[in-house]
Write an enzyme that holds these catalytic residues in place. Structure first.
Site, short mmCIF file in Angstrom:
data_model
loop_
_atom_site.label_atom_id
_atom_site.label_comp_id
_atom_site.label_asym_id
_atom_site.label_seq_id
_atom_site.Cartn_x
_atom_site.Cartn_y
_atom_site.Cartn_z
N HIS A 1 -24.22 87.44 -41.36
CA HIS A 1 -24.40 86.13 -42.00
C HIS A 1 -23.77 85.06 -41.11
O HIS A 1 -22.74 85.29 -40.48
CB HIS A 1 -23.70 86.10 -43.38
CG HIS A 1 -24.22 85.03 -44.27
ND1 HIS A 1 -23.79 83.74 -44.20
CD2 HIS A 1 -25.18 85.08 -45.23
CE1 HIS A 1 -24.44 83.02 -45.11
NE2 HIS A 1 -25.28 83.79 -45.74
N ASP B 1 -29.00 90.13 -49.26
CA ASP B 1 -30.30 90.82 -49.20
C ASP B 1 -30.17 92.33 -49.08
O ASP B 1 -31.19 93.04 -49.11
CB ASP B 1 -31.10 90.27 -48.01
CG ASP B 1 -31.49 88.83 -48.27
OD1 ASP B 1 -31.15 87.95 -47.45
OD2 ASP B 1 -32.09 88.57 -49.33
#
Ligand code: SDX
Length: 428
Positions: free
Chosen positions: A306, A363
Protein backbone atom coordinates in the site's frame (compact mmCIF):
# COMPACT_ATOMS: atom_id res chain seq x y z
CA UNK A 1 -0.36 27.55 9.73
CA UNK A 2 2.64 27.13 12.08
CA UNK A 3 6.40 27.43 11.45
CA UNK A 4 8.63 28.25 8.54
CA UNK A 5 10.77 26.09 6.22
CA UNK A 6 13.90 27.61 4.73
CA UNK A 7 14.96 26.68 1.20
CA UNK A 8 18.25 27.80 -0.30
CA UNK A 9 18.22 28.06 -4.09
CA UNK A 10 20.96 29.57 -6.23
CA UNK A 11 22.39 31.37 -3.20
CA UNK A 12 19.08 32.83 -2.03
CA UNK A 13 17.28 31.61 1.11
CA UNK A 14 13.49 31.47 0.78
CA UNK A 15 11.08 31.07 3.68
CA UNK A 16 8.06 28.82 3.10
CA UNK A 17 5.23 28.62 5.63
CA UNK A 18 4.57 25.19 7.20
CA UNK A 19 1.16 23.81 8.09
CA UNK A 20 0.07 21.32 10.78
CA UNK A 21 -3.20 19.39 10.56
CA UNK A 22 -5.44 18.39 13.46
CA UNK A 23 -3.70 15.00 13.71
CA UNK A 24 -0.23 16.53 13.68
CA UNK A 25 0.55 15.91 9.99
CA UNK A 26 2.99 18.54 8.76
CA UNK A 27 3.28 20.15 5.35
CA UNK A 28 5.34 22.81 3.65
CA UNK A 29 2.96 25.20 1.88
CA UNK A 30 4.45 25.63 -1.61
CA UNK A 31 1.49 27.55 -3.08
CA UNK A 32 3.78 30.57 -3.68
CA UNK A 33 6.94 28.57 -4.58
CA UNK A 34 6.91 29.14 -8.37
CA UNK A 35 6.06 32.84 -8.08
CA UNK A 36 8.86 33.46 -5.56
CA UNK A 37 11.58 31.07 -6.82
CA UNK A 38 10.71 30.11 -10.42
CA UNK A 39 10.95 26.47 -9.34
CA UNK A 40 8.19 23.88 -9.10
CA UNK A 41 8.38 20.59 -7.17
CA UNK A 42 8.50 17.19 -8.86
CA UNK A 43 6.87 14.17 -7.16
CA UNK A 44 6.05 11.20 -9.44
CA UNK A 45 2.93 9.48 -8.11
CA UNK A 46 2.32 12.31 -5.63
CA UNK A 47 3.78 10.17 -2.82
CA UNK A 48 4.97 13.27 -0.96
CA UNK A 49 2.40 15.81 -2.11
CA UNK A 50 -0.73 16.92 -0.27
CA UNK A 51 -3.37 17.93 -2.84
CA UNK A 52 -5.80 19.44 -0.34
CA UNK A 53 -6.87 19.92 3.22
CA UNK A 54 -9.68 17.49 4.03
CA UNK A 55 -11.79 16.83 7.12
CA UNK A 56 -13.29 13.54 5.92
CA UNK A 57 -10.83 10.71 6.61
CA UNK A 58 -7.57 10.33 8.51
CA UNK A 59 -5.08 7.54 7.87
CA UNK A 60 -1.88 6.89 9.81
CA UNK A 61 -0.08 4.39 7.59
CA UNK A 62 2.66 3.61 10.10
CA UNK A 63 0.27 2.97 12.97
CA UNK A 64 -2.40 1.29 10.83
CA UNK A 65 -5.07 3.84 11.78
CA UNK A 66 -8.19 4.67 9.72
CA UNK A 67 -10.84 7.12 11.03
CA UNK A 68 -13.94 8.50 9.31
CA UNK A 69 -14.64 12.02 10.63
CA UNK A 70 -12.52 11.17 13.69
CA UNK A 71 -14.23 7.84 14.50
CA UNK A 72 -11.94 4.76 14.29
CA UNK A 73 -13.05 2.17 11.76
CA UNK A 74 -12.94 -0.47 14.50
CA UNK A 75 -15.67 1.41 16.45
CA UNK A 76 -17.93 1.66 13.41
CA UNK A 77 -17.47 -1.98 12.35
CA UNK A 78 -20.39 -4.09 13.50
CA UNK A 79 -22.16 -1.05 15.07
CA UNK A 80 -22.95 1.35 12.20
CA UNK A 81 -24.59 0.21 8.97
CA UNK A 82 -23.20 1.27 5.64
CA UNK A 83 -25.99 3.87 5.27
CA UNK A 84 -25.27 5.40 8.69
CA UNK A 85 -21.54 5.44 7.90
CA UNK A 86 -22.27 7.05 4.53
CA UNK A 87 -24.15 9.87 6.29
CA UNK A 88 -21.21 10.32 8.70
CA UNK A 89 -18.66 10.42 5.87
CA UNK A 90 -20.68 12.80 3.68
CA UNK A 91 -22.36 15.13 6.18
CA UNK A 92 -19.74 15.01 8.95
CA UNK A 93 -21.55 13.53 11.97
CA UNK A 94 -23.43 10.35 12.83
CA UNK A 95 -27.07 10.93 11.81
CA UNK A 96 -29.76 11.71 14.38
CA UNK A 97 -32.84 9.47 14.37
CA UNK A 98 -34.69 12.08 12.28
CA UNK A 99 -31.83 12.44 9.76
CA UNK A 100 -31.46 8.66 9.53
CA UNK A 101 -35.17 8.14 8.88
CA UNK A 102 -35.27 10.97 6.31
CA UNK A 103 -32.23 9.65 4.47
CA UNK A 104 -33.50 6.06 4.57
CA UNK A 105 -36.80 7.16 3.02
CA UNK A 106 -34.94 9.14 0.34
CA UNK A 107 -32.86 6.04 -0.48
CA UNK A 108 -35.98 3.84 -0.74
CA UNK A 109 -37.80 6.44 -2.86
CA UNK A 110 -34.78 6.70 -5.20
CA UNK A 111 -34.09 2.99 -5.72
CA UNK A 112 -35.83 2.55 -9.07
CA UNK A 113 -34.37 3.68 -12.40
CA UNK A 114 -36.84 4.88 -15.02
CA UNK A 115 -38.08 2.57 -17.74
CA UNK A 116 -36.24 4.46 -20.49
CA UNK A 117 -32.99 3.98 -18.59
CA UNK A 118 -33.65 0.26 -18.17
CA UNK A 119 -33.65 -0.04 -21.94
CA UNK A 120 -29.93 0.84 -22.05
CA UNK A 121 -29.19 -2.58 -20.56
CA UNK A 122 -30.55 -4.28 -23.67
CA UNK A 123 -27.97 -2.39 -25.74
CA UNK A 124 -24.88 -3.47 -23.81
CA UNK A 125 -23.31 -6.74 -25.03
CA UNK A 126 -23.62 -9.47 -22.39
CA UNK A 127 -19.82 -9.48 -22.16
CA UNK A 128 -19.72 -5.77 -21.29
CA UNK A 129 -17.52 -5.21 -18.19
CA UNK A 130 -19.79 -4.13 -15.29
CA UNK A 131 -17.43 -1.25 -14.42
CA UNK A 132 -17.87 0.15 -17.95
CA UNK A 133 -21.64 -0.05 -17.55
CA UNK A 134 -21.47 1.47 -14.07
CA UNK A 135 -19.47 4.49 -15.19
CA UNK A 136 -21.65 5.02 -18.27
CA UNK A 137 -24.91 4.67 -16.40
CA UNK A 138 -23.90 6.95 -13.50
CA UNK A 139 -23.29 9.66 -16.07
CA UNK A 140 -26.56 8.76 -17.78
CA UNK A 141 -28.43 9.20 -14.46
CA UNK A 142 -27.95 12.96 -14.73
CA UNK A 143 -29.46 12.86 -18.22
CA UNK A 144 -32.58 11.22 -16.84
CA UNK A 145 -32.86 13.46 -13.79
CA UNK A 146 -31.23 16.82 -14.57
CA UNK A 147 -32.42 18.17 -11.23
CA UNK A 148 -29.79 16.18 -9.35
CA UNK A 149 -27.02 18.18 -10.96
CA UNK A 150 -28.43 21.49 -9.65
CA UNK A 151 -27.23 21.42 -6.03
CA UNK A 152 -28.03 24.74 -4.35
CA UNK A 153 -28.61 23.76 -0.68
CA UNK A 154 -28.43 20.90 1.86
CA UNK A 155 -31.76 19.43 0.74
CA UNK A 156 -30.52 19.26 -2.86
CA UNK A 157 -27.29 17.62 -1.64
CA UNK A 158 -29.19 15.03 0.38
CA UNK A 159 -31.42 14.20 -2.58
CA UNK A 160 -28.52 13.96 -5.05
CA UNK A 161 -26.64 11.79 -2.56
CA UNK A 162 -29.62 9.49 -2.11
CA UNK A 163 -30.25 9.25 -5.86
CA UNK A 164 -26.62 8.37 -6.56
CA UNK A 165 -26.14 5.94 -3.67
CA UNK A 166 -29.49 4.22 -4.21
CA UNK A 167 -29.39 3.96 -7.96
CA UNK A 168 -25.75 2.84 -8.16
CA UNK A 169 -26.95 -0.32 -6.42
CA UNK A 170 -29.81 -0.81 -8.91
CA UNK A 171 -27.51 -0.16 -11.89
CA UNK A 172 -24.92 -2.63 -10.55
CA UNK A 173 -27.49 -5.39 -10.03
CA UNK A 174 -29.01 -4.67 -13.46
CA UNK A 175 -25.59 -4.95 -15.14
CA UNK A 176 -25.16 -8.37 -13.52
CA UNK A 177 -28.63 -9.55 -14.52
CA UNK A 178 -28.07 -8.36 -18.10
CA UNK A 179 -24.74 -10.23 -18.21
CA UNK A 180 -26.39 -13.55 -17.30
CA UNK A 181 -29.47 -13.04 -19.47
CA UNK A 182 -31.92 -12.82 -16.58
CA UNK A 183 -34.68 -10.20 -16.33
CA UNK A 184 -33.83 -7.04 -14.38
CA UNK A 185 -35.35 -7.08 -10.90
CA UNK A 186 -37.20 -4.07 -9.48
CA UNK A 187 -36.15 -2.88 -6.00
CA UNK A 188 -38.48 -3.58 -3.08
CA UNK A 189 -39.67 -0.74 -0.84
CA UNK A 190 -39.62 -2.88 2.29
CA UNK A 191 -35.94 -3.82 2.07
CA UNK A 192 -33.00 -1.84 3.48
CA UNK A 193 -29.90 -0.94 1.46
CA UNK A 194 -27.86 -4.17 1.48
CA UNK A 195 -30.85 -6.54 1.42
CA UNK A 196 -32.38 -4.67 -1.52
CA UNK A 197 -29.14 -4.98 -3.48
CA UNK A 198 -28.95 -8.72 -2.84
CA UNK A 199 -32.63 -9.04 -3.80
CA UNK A 200 -32.00 -7.25 -7.12
CA UNK A 201 -28.92 -9.41 -7.72
CA UNK A 202 -30.36 -12.83 -6.95
CA UNK A 203 -34.19 -12.79 -7.10
CA UNK A 204 -35.90 -14.11 -10.22
CA UNK A 205 -39.55 -13.59 -11.23
CA UNK A 206 -40.61 -16.95 -9.82
CA UNK A 207 -38.49 -16.91 -6.60
CA UNK A 208 -37.68 -14.06 -4.22
CA UNK A 209 -34.15 -14.10 -2.77
CA UNK A 210 -34.17 -13.58 0.98
CA UNK A 211 -30.74 -12.66 2.36
CA UNK A 212 -29.82 -14.18 5.73
CA UNK A 213 -28.93 -11.72 8.53
CA UNK A 214 -25.33 -13.00 8.43
CA UNK A 215 -24.93 -12.28 4.72
CA UNK A 216 -26.59 -8.86 5.07
CA UNK A 217 -24.32 -7.98 8.00
CA UNK A 218 -21.24 -9.10 6.05
CA UNK A 219 -22.22 -6.97 3.04
CA UNK A 220 -22.87 -3.95 5.26
CA UNK A 221 -19.44 -4.43 6.82
CA UNK A 222 -17.76 -4.80 3.42
CA UNK A 223 -19.39 -1.61 2.13
CA UNK A 224 -18.69 0.34 5.33
CA UNK A 225 -15.00 -0.60 5.26
CA UNK A 226 -14.72 0.74 1.71
CA UNK A 227 -16.62 3.99 2.35
CA UNK A 228 -13.63 6.34 2.14
CA UNK A 229 -9.86 6.30 2.21
CA UNK A 230 -8.36 9.80 2.00
CA UNK A 231 -6.82 10.89 -1.33
CA UNK A 232 -6.53 7.48 -3.06
CA UNK A 233 -6.35 7.34 -6.84
CA UNK A 234 -10.11 7.28 -7.50
CA UNK A 235 -11.03 9.87 -4.86
CA UNK A 236 -8.32 12.20 -6.16
CA UNK A 237 -9.84 11.68 -9.61
CA UNK A 238 -13.27 12.70 -8.31
CA UNK A 239 -11.73 15.84 -6.78
CA UNK A 240 -9.82 16.59 -9.98
CA UNK A 241 -13.00 16.36 -12.09
CA UNK A 242 -15.13 18.12 -9.46
CA UNK A 243 -12.62 20.99 -9.25
CA UNK A 244 -13.68 22.06 -12.74
CA UNK A 245 -17.24 22.39 -11.33
CA UNK A 246 -18.32 19.24 -13.19
CA UNK A 247 -21.44 17.84 -11.58
CA UNK A 248 -21.46 15.14 -8.89
CA UNK A 249 -22.47 12.36 -11.30
CA UNK A 250 -19.81 13.14 -13.90
CA UNK A 251 -17.18 13.31 -11.15
CA UNK A 252 -18.16 9.98 -9.59
CA UNK A 253 -18.40 8.32 -13.01
CA UNK A 254 -14.73 9.31 -13.45
CA UNK A 255 -13.96 7.84 -10.04
CA UNK A 256 -15.36 4.49 -11.22
CA UNK A 257 -12.91 4.51 -14.14
CA UNK A 258 -9.92 5.20 -11.88
CA UNK A 259 -11.00 2.51 -9.42
CA UNK A 260 -11.19 -0.08 -12.23
CA UNK A 261 -7.41 -0.45 -12.51
CA UNK A 262 -5.82 -3.67 -11.11
CA UNK A 263 -3.45 -1.62 -8.94
CA UNK A 264 -6.44 -0.01 -7.23
CA UNK A 265 -9.98 -1.35 -6.94
CA UNK A 266 -9.38 -4.08 -9.48
CA UNK A 267 -7.00 -5.73 -7.01
CA UNK A 268 -9.82 -7.57 -5.22
CA UNK A 269 -10.49 -9.49 -8.45
CA UNK A 270 -6.75 -9.95 -9.12
CA UNK A 271 -6.17 -11.23 -5.57
CA UNK A 272 -8.85 -13.93 -5.88
CA UNK A 273 -7.63 -14.87 -9.38
CA UNK A 274 -4.12 -15.22 -7.91
CA UNK A 275 -5.40 -17.46 -5.09
CA UNK A 276 -7.51 -19.47 -7.56
CA UNK A 277 -4.50 -19.95 -9.85
CA UNK A 278 -2.36 -21.21 -6.95
CA UNK A 279 -5.17 -23.53 -5.89
CA UNK A 280 -5.87 -24.91 -9.37
CA UNK A 281 -2.19 -25.37 -10.25
CA UNK A 282 -1.36 -27.04 -6.95
CA UNK A 283 1.70 -24.78 -6.81
CA UNK A 284 3.20 -24.75 -3.30
CA UNK A 285 2.78 -21.32 -1.68
CA UNK A 286 6.55 -21.19 -1.14
CA UNK A 287 7.05 -21.53 -4.91
CA UNK A 288 4.63 -18.69 -5.59
CA UNK A 289 6.39 -16.49 -3.02
CA UNK A 290 9.68 -17.27 -4.79
CA UNK A 291 8.17 -16.09 -8.09
CA UNK A 292 7.00 -12.84 -6.46
CA UNK A 293 10.47 -12.20 -5.05
CA UNK A 294 12.06 -13.01 -8.41
CA UNK A 295 10.95 -9.77 -10.03
CA UNK A 296 11.83 -10.92 -13.53
CA UNK A 297 8.61 -12.86 -13.64
CA UNK A 298 6.63 -9.68 -12.92
CA UNK A 299 4.46 -11.57 -10.44
CA UNK A 300 2.95 -9.43 -7.68
CA UNK A 301 1.30 -10.55 -4.46
CA UNK A 302 -2.06 -8.98 -5.24
CA UNK A 303 -3.86 -7.62 -2.19
CA UNK A 304 -0.50 -6.86 -0.58
CA UNK A 305 1.29 -3.53 -0.28
CA UNK A 306 0.00 0.00 0.00
CA UNK A 307 1.22 3.50 -0.75
CA UNK A 308 0.22 4.71 2.71
CA UNK A 309 -0.04 1.69 5.02
CA UNK A 310 3.44 0.53 5.96
CA UNK A 311 1.80 -1.57 8.64
CA UNK A 312 -1.34 -3.68 8.59
CA UNK A 313 -4.30 -2.16 6.74
CA UNK A 314 -6.86 -2.07 9.60
CA UNK A 315 -9.60 -3.00 7.13
CA UNK A 316 -7.77 -6.18 6.21
CA UNK A 317 -7.74 -7.30 9.86
CA UNK A 318 -11.49 -6.72 10.21
CA UNK A 319 -12.26 -8.44 6.89
CA UNK A 320 -10.10 -11.44 7.80
CA UNK A 321 -12.09 -11.87 11.03
CA UNK A 322 -15.40 -11.46 9.18
CA UNK A 323 -14.45 -14.07 6.58
CA UNK A 324 -13.87 -16.62 9.34
CA UNK A 325 -17.21 -15.76 11.00
CA UNK A 326 -19.29 -15.76 7.81
CA UNK A 327 -17.86 -19.05 6.53
CA UNK A 328 -18.59 -20.64 9.94
CA UNK A 329 -22.13 -19.15 10.06
CA UNK A 330 -22.84 -20.40 6.55
CA UNK A 331 -21.16 -23.73 7.32
CA UNK A 332 -18.90 -23.21 4.31
CA UNK A 333 -15.18 -23.64 3.73
CA UNK A 334 -13.09 -21.99 1.03
CA UNK A 335 -9.72 -23.45 -0.03
CA UNK A 336 -8.72 -19.95 -1.17
CA UNK A 337 -8.89 -18.77 2.44
CA UNK A 338 -6.46 -21.48 3.48
CA UNK A 339 -4.08 -20.40 0.70
CA UNK A 340 -4.49 -16.72 1.67
CA UNK A 341 -3.65 -17.49 5.31
CA UNK A 342 -0.60 -19.51 4.25
CA UNK A 343 0.55 -16.73 1.89
CA UNK A 344 0.12 -14.08 4.58
CA UNK A 345 2.04 -16.13 7.13
CA UNK A 346 4.86 -16.75 4.64
CA UNK A 347 5.09 -13.08 3.61
CA UNK A 348 5.04 -11.76 7.17
CA UNK A 349 8.15 -13.83 7.98
CA UNK A 350 10.03 -13.05 4.77
CA UNK A 351 12.58 -10.23 4.71
CA UNK A 352 11.63 -9.33 1.11
CA UNK A 353 8.17 -8.26 2.27
CA UNK A 354 9.26 -7.01 5.68
CA UNK A 355 11.94 -4.70 4.21
CA UNK A 356 9.40 -3.30 1.75
CA UNK A 357 6.74 -3.03 4.47
CA UNK A 358 4.30 -5.09 2.43
CA UNK A 359 1.25 -6.19 4.40
CA UNK A 360 -2.22 -7.38 3.40
CA UNK A 361 -4.39 -4.47 2.24
CA UNK A 362 -8.16 -4.19 2.00
CA UNK A 363 -8.22 -6.30 -1.17
CA UNK A 364 -6.49 -9.38 0.22
CA UNK A 365 -9.45 -10.83 2.12
CA UNK A 366 -12.33 -8.79 0.68
CA UNK A 367 -12.69 -11.05 -2.35
CA UNK A 368 -12.96 -14.15 -0.17
CA UNK A 369 -15.72 -12.46 1.84
CA UNK A 370 -17.57 -11.57 -1.36
CA UNK A 371 -17.24 -15.17 -2.54
CA UNK A 372 -18.63 -16.39 0.78
CA UNK A 373 -21.77 -14.23 0.41
CA UNK A 374 -22.24 -15.30 -3.21
CA UNK A 375 -21.12 -12.21 -5.15
CA UNK A 376 -19.70 -13.28 -8.54
CA UNK A 377 -16.05 -12.41 -9.30
CA UNK A 378 -16.86 -10.03 -12.14
CA UNK A 379 -18.83 -7.89 -9.67
CA UNK A 380 -16.09 -7.52 -7.03
CA UNK A 381 -14.77 -4.14 -8.18
CA UNK A 382 -18.32 -2.90 -8.65
CA UNK A 383 -18.90 -3.74 -4.97
CA UNK A 384 -15.85 -1.63 -4.12
CA UNK A 385 -17.35 1.24 -6.14
CA UNK A 386 -20.72 0.98 -4.34
CA UNK A 387 -18.85 1.06 -1.03
CA UNK A 388 -16.63 4.00 -2.05
CA UNK A 389 -19.50 6.15 -3.31
CA UNK A 390 -19.92 8.00 0.04
CA UNK A 391 -16.22 8.92 0.05
CA UNK A 392 -16.39 10.21 -3.50
CA UNK A 393 -19.54 12.21 -2.71
CA UNK A 394 -17.97 13.60 0.49
CA UNK A 395 -14.82 14.75 -1.34
CA UNK A 396 -16.83 16.25 -4.21
CA UNK A 397 -18.97 18.07 -1.61
CA UNK A 398 -15.89 19.31 0.24
CA UNK A 399 -14.57 20.94 -2.94
CA UNK A 400 -17.99 22.22 -3.96
CA UNK A 401 -18.64 23.77 -0.54
CA UNK A 402 -15.28 25.55 -0.50
CA UNK A 403 -15.74 28.99 -2.10
CA UNK A 404 -11.96 29.31 -2.33
CA UNK A 405 -11.44 26.00 -4.17
CA UNK A 406 -9.54 26.31 -7.44
CA UNK A 407 -9.47 24.09 -10.52
CA UNK A 408 -6.79 21.38 -10.17
CA UNK A 409 -4.07 22.19 -12.65
CA UNK A 410 -0.67 20.59 -11.79
CA UNK A 411 2.46 21.82 -13.58
CA UNK A 412 5.09 19.61 -15.31
CA UNK A 413 8.73 19.56 -16.31
CA UNK A 414 8.97 19.29 -20.11
CA UNK A 415 11.55 16.70 -21.25
CA UNK A 416 10.59 16.47 -24.93
CA UNK A 417 12.51 17.59 -28.07
CA UNK A 418 13.32 21.30 -28.51
CA UNK A 419 13.87 23.58 -31.52
CA UNK A 420 12.20 21.20 -33.98
CA UNK A 421 11.36 22.72 -37.42
CA UNK A 422 8.32 21.77 -39.51
CA UNK A 423 9.25 19.77 -42.64
CA UNK A 424 7.28 19.27 -45.84
CA UNK A 425 5.97 15.71 -46.12
CA UNK A 426 8.34 14.68 -48.95
CA UNK A 427 11.36 15.66 -46.80
CA UNK A 428 10.37 13.65 -43.64
C1 SDX B 1 -6.27 -0.06 -2.91
O1 SDX B 1 -4.47 4.41 -2.02
C2 SDX B 1 -5.43 3.82 -1.39
O2 SDX B 1 -5.84 4.19 -0.32
C3 SDX B 1 -6.00 2.62 -2.13
C4 SDX B 1 -7.02 1.76 -1.37
C5 SDX B 1 -8.31 2.50 -1.11
O3 SDX B 1 -9.03 2.12 -0.17
O4 SDX B 1 -8.65 3.40 -1.92
O5 SDX B 1 -6.47 1.36 -0.13
C6 SDX B 1 -7.40 0.53 -2.18
O6 SDX B 1 -6.06 0.28 -4.04
C7 SDX B 1 -5.34 -1.00 -2.18
C8 SDX B 1 -4.14 -1.47 -3.06
C9 SDX B 1 -4.66 -2.58 -3.98
N1 SDX B 1 -3.59 -2.93 -4.97
C10 SDX B 1 -2.95 -4.11 -4.87
O7 SDX B 1 -3.10 -4.92 -3.95
C11 SDX B 1 -2.00 -4.38 -6.04
C12 SDX B 1 -0.69 -4.94 -5.51
N2 SDX B 1 0.01 -3.84 -4.78
C13 SDX B 1 1.00 -3.09 -5.49
O8 SDX B 1 0.78 -2.94 -6.85
C14 SDX B 1 1.47 -1.86 -4.72
O9 SDX B 1 1.74 -2.27 -3.45
C15 SDX B 1 0.59 -0.63 -4.67
C16 SDX B 1 0.15 -0.21 -6.02
C17 SDX B 1 -0.61 -0.88 -3.81
C18 SDX B 1 1.41 0.47 -4.03
O10 SDX B 1 2.43 0.76 -4.92
P1 SDX B 1 3.59 1.82 -4.58
O11 SDX B 1 3.31 2.56 -3.31
O12 SDX B 1 3.83 2.60 -5.82
O13 SDX B 1 4.79 0.89 -4.22
P2 SDX B 1 5.90 0.46 -5.25
O14 SDX B 1 5.26 -0.11 -6.47
O15 SDX B 1 6.86 1.59 -5.39
O16 SDX B 1 6.58 -0.77 -4.46
C19 SDX B 1 7.66 -0.56 -3.55
C20 SDX B 1 8.43 -1.89 -3.58
C21 SDX B 1 8.85 -2.30 -4.99
O17 SDX B 1 10.01 -3.12 -4.84
P3 SDX B 1 11.49 -2.42 -5.04
O18 SDX B 1 11.47 -1.78 -6.43
O19 SDX B 1 11.64 -1.41 -3.92
O20 SDX B 1 12.46 -3.57 -4.94
O21 SDX B 1 7.56 -2.95 -3.11
C22 SDX B 1 7.36 -3.87 -4.18
C23 SDX B 1 7.73 -3.18 -5.46
O22 SDX B 1 8.14 -4.11 -6.46
N3 SDX B 1 5.94 -4.22 -4.15
C24 SDX B 1 5.45 -5.45 -4.31
C25 SDX B 1 4.06 -5.33 -4.15
N4 SDX B 1 3.75 -4.05 -3.90
C26 SDX B 1 4.92 -3.36 -3.91
N5 SDX B 1 6.06 -6.63 -4.58
C27 SDX B 1 5.24 -7.70 -4.69
N6 SDX B 1 3.88 -7.67 -4.54
C28 SDX B 1 3.27 -6.50 -4.27
N7 SDX B 1 1.96 -6.48 -4.12
Amino acid sequence: MSGVARLELDGTVYELPTYVGTEGERAIDISKLRDTTGYITLDDGYGNTGSCRSAVTFIDGDAGILRYRGIPIEELAGRSSFVETAWLVIFGTLPTVEQRDRFSTLLSDSAMIDEVMRKHFNAFPQSAPPMAILSAMINTLSAHDAGVTQIEDDADMERATAVLMSKVRTIAAASYKASIGEPLVYPRYDLKYAENFLHMMFSVPYRQFEATPEVTAALNLFLMLHADHEQNCSTSTVRMVGSSKANLFASCAAGVCALWGPLHGGANVAAVQMLQQINDSGMPVAEFVRKVKNKDEGVKLMGFGHRVYKNFDPRSKILKKSVDEVLAQLDKTDPLLDIALELEAAALEDDYFIERKLYPNVDFYSGILLRAIGIPLEMFTVMFAIGRMPGWIANWKEINDDEKSRIYRPRQIYVGPTGVQWQPRDER
